[in-house]
Design a protein around this motif. Structure first.
Motif, PDB file in Angstrom:
ATOM      1  N   SER A 143     -52.670  32.847  -8.908  1.00 33.30           N
ATOM      2  CA  SER A 143     -53.450  32.306 -10.022  1.00 33.30           C
ATOM      3  C   SER A 143     -52.698  31.182 -10.721  1.00 33.30           C
ATOM      4  CB  SER A 143     -53.768  33.429 -11.027  1.00 33.30           C
ATOM      5  OG  SER A 143     -54.408  32.918 -12.173  1.00 33.30           O
ATOM      6  N   GLY A 161     -47.614  39.562 -18.755  1.00 33.00           N
ATOM      7  CA  GLY A 161     -48.293  38.286 -18.593  1.00 33.00           C
ATOM      8  C   GLY A 161     -48.020  37.333 -19.743  1.00 33.00           C
ATOM      9  N   THR A 206     -50.882  37.287  -9.461  1.00 35.92           N
ATOM     10  CA  THR A 206     -50.457  36.533 -10.636  1.00 35.92           C
ATOM     11  C   THR A 206     -49.875  35.183 -10.232  1.00 35.92           C
ATOM     12  OG1 THR A 206     -49.913  38.631 -11.726  1.00 35.92           O
ATOM     13  CG2 THR A 206     -49.064  36.632 -12.737  1.00 35.92           C
ATOM     14  N   SER A 224     -51.715  43.843 -12.426  1.00 38.53           N
ATOM     15  CA  SER A 224     -52.081  42.468 -12.070  1.00 38.53           C
ATOM     16  C   SER A 224     -53.229  41.953 -12.919  1.00 38.53           C
ATOM     17  CB  SER A 224     -52.475  42.391 -10.593  1.00 38.53           C
ATOM     18  OG  SER A 224     -51.425  42.805  -9.768  1.00 38.53           O
ATOM     19  N   MET A 264     -47.029  40.833  -8.495  1.00 38.68           N
ATOM     20  CA  MET A 264     -46.725  39.406  -8.614  1.00 38.68           C
ATOM     21  C   MET A 264     -47.633  38.526  -7.776  1.00 38.68           C
ATOM     22  SD  MET A 264     -42.622  39.296  -8.403  1.00 38.68           S
ATOM     23  CE  MET A 264     -41.655  40.488  -9.319  1.00 38.68           C
ATOM     24  N   GLY A 291     -48.922  45.384 -18.332  1.00 40.05           N
ATOM     25  CA  GLY A 291     -49.318  44.168 -17.631  1.00 40.05           C
ATOM     26  C   GLY A 291     -49.637  43.039 -18.596  1.00 40.05           C
ATOM     27  N   ALA A 324     -51.086  36.160 -19.222  1.00 37.97           N
ATOM     28  CA  ALA A 324     -50.466  34.872 -18.922  1.00 37.97           C
ATOM     29  C   ALA A 324     -51.250  33.728 -19.559  1.00 37.97           C
ATOM     30  CB  ALA A 324     -50.363  34.674 -17.416  1.00 37.97           C
ATOM     31  N   ALA A 326     -52.077  41.308 -16.432  1.00 39.16           N
ATOM     32  CA  ALA A 326     -51.029  40.286 -16.463  1.00 39.16           C
ATOM     33  C   ALA A 326     -51.639  38.890 -16.380  1.00 39.16           C
ATOM     34  CB  ALA A 326     -50.043  40.497 -15.327  1.00 39.16           C
ATOM     35  N   VAL A 327     -52.685  38.735 -15.565  1.00 36.10           N
ATOM     36  CA  VAL A 327     -53.362  37.442 -15.446  1.00 36.10           C
ATOM     37  C   VAL A 327     -53.949  37.030 -16.794  1.00 36.10           C
ATOM     38  CG1 VAL A 327     -55.323  36.252 -14.404  1.00 36.10           C
ATOM     39  CG2 VAL A 327     -53.833  37.667 -12.982  1.00 36.10           C
ATOM     40  N   GLY A 380     -42.466  38.668 -13.550  1.00 32.90           N
ATOM     41  CA  GLY A 380     -42.905  39.969 -14.036  1.00 32.90           C
ATOM     42  C   GLY A 380     -41.946  41.102 -13.748  1.00 32.90           C
TER      43      GLY A 380
END
Length: 264
Positions: free
Chosen positions: A197, A154, A194, A88, A191, A150, A95, A91-92, A164
């Motif tokens: 956000s 993202g 993410t 997570s 997820m 991750g 992204a 991934a943030v 994801g």
């Protein structure tokens, strides 16, 4: 319909949202994906949403859906909590980088590249059959690998608007050797932050139809647990075959977008 216009509040609209949510929830629980691959095209085709507002609304609907899925998988001990937090966190970050790249890279080339990735995954799903008892041992090496996974997930989410789970579930099974159930439960947990956000950002840009998101998300919650329960009844080979069929559908849809004139 422009990105700032809400969907008409008619009984047909609400019933359509419920139907979309029921289908998305079942697939989310069964495969450990967010359901966006179902929600986004259905909002566009059935309710006339534009792509941006459909993606933002779908992301908001994923939050309750994924939460129910995590609880369902957790009851079977099929969630790797710390690995999900690592996924997570990066991934943030990924992204944000993906959205920055969005205006700088050809979407057509990206989509064809992702189709190629999905084809490779589909083939590997018939080569690597995970053990239902396999877990994920957290070491420095696997921690770094999860952080990189991750990050890549993202970036792809920011670039293509894909969930994801499409990337994380097969990667955890094929690269990290975890069971299909742990991969799905961990993916759903990843997820949630993410999606939250992304939803906050989309709300600021008025790219979310909250009424539709609530209708889709609430109805999805009623079938997500069913999908997760069905996943526990399937043997790993059957689960892989069904997941391969689902990925084939996603790959075909992505290829059609890449082939269209607007897929530039």
């Amino acid at each position: 319909m422009t990105s700032s216009e809400p969907a008409a509040r008619t009984p047909r609209t609400i019933l359509t949202c419920v139907g979309i949510g029921l289908a998305a929830g079942l697939l989310s629980g069964l495969f450990g994906v967010g359901g966006g691959t179902v929600i986004v095209p259905m909002l566009v085709l059935l309710l006339g949403f534009d792509q941006r507002r459909a993606a933002g609304t779908s992301l908001a609907a994923i939050v309750p859906m994924a939460s129910v899925g995590v609880i369902s998988y957790a009851l079977h001990g099929a969630v790797a909590w710390i690995p999900a937090l690592i996924l997570s966190a990066t991934a943030v970050v990924g992204a944000q980088f993906g959205t920055w790249l969005l205006a700088r890279i050809s979407q057509r080339a990206l989509r064809w590249g992702f189709v190629g990735f999905l084809v490779a995954v589909i083939v590997m799903l018939f080569v690597v059959i995970p053990s239902r008892d396999a877990g994920l041992e957290l070491t420095w090496l696997t921690g770094i690998g999860l952080a990189l996974l991750g990050l890549v997930t993202g970036v792809l989410a920011g670039l293509l608007g894909v969930g994801g789970g499409i990337v994380v579930v097969p990667a955890l099974m094929i690269v990290f050797g975890v069971s299909d159930l742990v991969a799905k439960g961990t993916s759903l947990l990843m997820m949630i932050p993410t999606a939250i956000s992304g939803t906050v950002g989309n709300l600021r840009r008025r790219n979310v139809d909250l009424v539709v998101a609530v209708a889709v998300g609430a109805s999805a919650c009623t079938t997500t647990a069913l999908g997760a329960w069905l996943a526990t009844l399937l043997d790993p080979l059957t689960a892989n075959i069904l997941f391969a069929v689902f990925l084939t559908y996603v790959a075909v849809q992505m290829a059609l977008k890449a082939s269209s004139r607007r897929g530039r």
